[in-house]
Every structure is written in C-alpha cells, then in structure tokens.
Design a protein around this motif. Structure first.
Motif, short mmCIF file in Angstrom:
data_model
loop_
_atom_site.label_atom_id
_atom_site.label_comp_id
_atom_site.label_asym_id
_atom_site.label_seq_id
_atom_site.Cartn_x
_atom_site.Cartn_y
_atom_site.Cartn_z
N GLN A 98 0.84 -1.09 0.24
CA GLN A 98 0.05 -0.01 -0.13
C GLN A 98 0.87 1.20 0.17
N TYR A 99 2.11 1.35 0.69
CA TYR A 99 3.00 2.55 0.95
C TYR A 99 4.00 2.40 0.30
N ASP A 100 4.11 1.49 -0.91
CA ASP A 100 5.30 1.20 -1.68
C ASP A 100 6.06 2.34 -2.20
N ASP A 101 5.10 3.12 -2.79
CA ASP A 101 5.87 4.56 -3.38
C ASP A 101 6.06 5.44 -2.40
N LYS A 102 6.03 5.25 -1.06
CA LYS A 102 6.40 6.21 -0.20
C LYS A 102 7.44 5.68 0.89
N LEU A 103 7.87 4.42 0.72
CA LEU A 103 8.96 3.66 1.47
C LEU A 103 9.97 3.81 0.82
N PRO A 104 11.34 3.88 1.46
CA PRO A 104 12.59 3.60 0.76
C PRO A 104 12.68 2.11 0.62
N LYS A 105 13.18 1.89 -0.49
CA LYS A 105 13.18 0.98 -1.21
C LYS A 105 14.06 -0.28 -0.17
N GLU A 106 15.07 0.19 0.37
CA GLU A 106 15.85 -0.64 1.19
C GLU A 106 15.10 -1.16 2.28
N PHE A 107 14.24 -0.25 2.87
CA PHE A 107 13.32 -0.55 4.08
C PHE A 107 12.52 -1.73 3.78
N LYS A 108 11.60 -1.61 2.71
CA LYS A 108 10.76 -2.57 2.02
C LYS A 108 11.46 -3.83 1.77
N SER A 109 12.49 -3.94 1.19
CA SER A 109 13.61 -5.24 1.06
C SER A 109 13.76 -5.79 2.20
N GLU A 110 14.32 -4.88 3.20
CA GLU A 110 14.65 -5.48 4.58
C GLU A 110 13.32 -5.90 5.40
N MET A 111 12.29 -5.56 5.13
CA MET A 111 10.90 -5.92 5.80
C MET A 111 10.72 -7.33 5.13
N LEU A 112 10.98 -7.33 3.76
CA LEU A 112 10.33 -8.58 3.07
C LEU A 112 11.23 -9.76 3.57
N LYS A 113 12.40 -9.43 3.58
CA LYS A 113 13.46 -10.46 4.20
C LYS A 113 13.12 -10.90 5.47
N LEU A 114 12.86 -10.01 6.34
CA LEU A 114 12.40 -10.48 7.60
C LEU A 114 11.24 -11.28 7.68
N LEU A 115 10.21 -11.01 6.77
CA LEU A 115 9.05 -11.78 6.98
C LEU A 115 9.28 -13.08 6.31
N SER A 116 10.10 -13.42 5.16
CA SER A 116 10.48 -14.32 4.79
C SER A 116 11.40 -15.39 5.83
N ASP A 117 12.23 -14.50 6.55
CA ASP A 117 12.93 -15.43 7.77
C ASP A 117 11.95 -15.88 8.36
N LEU A 118 10.91 -15.23 8.99
CA LEU A 118 10.02 -15.67 9.86
C LEU A 118 8.89 -16.79 9.42
N GLU A 119 8.90 -16.70 8.08
CA GLU A 119 7.92 -17.81 7.50
C GLU A 119 8.88 -18.91 7.46
N GLU A 120 10.24 -18.87 7.39
CA GLU A 120 11.23 -20.08 7.16
C GLU A 120 11.23 -20.72 8.55
N THR A 121 11.02 -19.88 9.65
CA THR A 121 11.14 -20.34 10.94
C THR A 121 10.03 -20.97 11.23
N GLY A 122 8.82 -20.73 10.83
CA GLY A 122 7.80 -21.33 10.99
C GLY A 122 7.45 -22.56 10.26
N ASP A 123 8.09 -22.88 9.34
CA ASP A 123 8.18 -23.89 8.37
C ASP A 123 8.71 -25.01 9.10
N GLN A 124 9.94 -24.78 9.97
CA GLN A 124 10.62 -25.86 10.58
C GLN A 124 9.81 -26.95 11.22
N ASP A 125 10.34 -28.08 11.37
CA ASP A 125 9.40 -29.12 11.85
C ASP A 125 9.70 -28.77 13.63
N VAL A 126 8.53 -29.15 14.18
CA VAL A 126 8.38 -28.97 15.49
C VAL A 126 8.93 -29.97 16.48
#
Length: 126
Positions: A98-126
């Motif tokens: 939604q705020y893609d055009d107002k956010l610095p590209k580096e910020f968005k990239s870092e946020m997406l990386k954090l979300l991806s890392d979170l998803e990978e952590t959640g995909d690990q076997d319990v």
C-alpha cells in the motif's frame, strides 16, 4: 461446492494440521490408525483389519486420537499462534504494498527479508 462439503474439508484439514503438530503425543496405535484413515484414506474396516481389532474399536481409537489432538491444541495453542503469525504477515505485506511508493526501497526489502525469515522459521519441524 456445497457448504457441508466445505465444512468437512476444513475439518479434515484442521485435524491434519493438528496431527502434524501434535501427532507425536498420540500412542503408536492411535498414530497408525490416524495415518491409515486420514492420510492413506483407508476405510474403518481396513483400519480395523490392519490393527487386528473390530471396526467399532477402530472408530473409537480414531475418535480418541482426534479428541487428544484437539485437547492438546486447547492447552498449547500452537496452531492458533501460527495462524495469528500468518495473518500478521499478510497484513504487513499488504501495508508494504500500500505504501510502496512512499517507503525507501531498502526498508521494504529488509522488511520482506524479515517476513521471509519468519516464514522459514515457522516452516521448520516442531
């Protein structure tokens, strides 16, 4: 798809997720019955034959296994927590878009990386 079929499918998916999370807490016999019936799509008669028990015994064993999975989720709540994380992740991704055009590209990239890392952590076997 009729509503009753949707409800049945959702119910089967939910119990299978609970099995993935907590199946290790079931007895060996409960696990075998669950796997045969829910995953290998065997009938109750086939489950009973495989476990050398009556059809009624197989039915009751499956019911106990399913009740146990639900009880553990009510106590532990891990499935609920995972669902909440999924919702938050979707909400954050939506805001980033939604705020893609107002956010610095580096910020968005870092946020997406954090979300991806979170998803990978959640995909690990319990």
């Amino acid at each position: 798809m009729p509503r009753e079929h949707e409800d049945l499918l959702k119910s089967r998916l939910d119990i299978n997720v609970l099995y993935d999370l907590y199946g290790g807490l079931l007895t060996d016999k409960q696990r075998k019955a669950f796997e045969l019936h829910e995953m290998a799509d065997c009938s109750l008669s086939e489950v009973a034959d495989a476990l050398k028990m009556s059809r009624q015994g197989a039915f009751e064993l499956l019911q106990r296994a399913k009740r146990r999975l639900v009880e553990v989720e009510e106590i532990v709540g891990f499935k609920s927590t995972l669902s909440a994380f999924d919702k938050y992740k979707i909400d954050v991704e939506r805001l980033l878009d939604q705020y893609d055009d107002k956010l610095p590209k580096e910020f968005k990239s870092e946020m997406l990386k954090l979300l991806s890392d979170l998803e990978e952590t959640g995909d690990q076997d319990v």
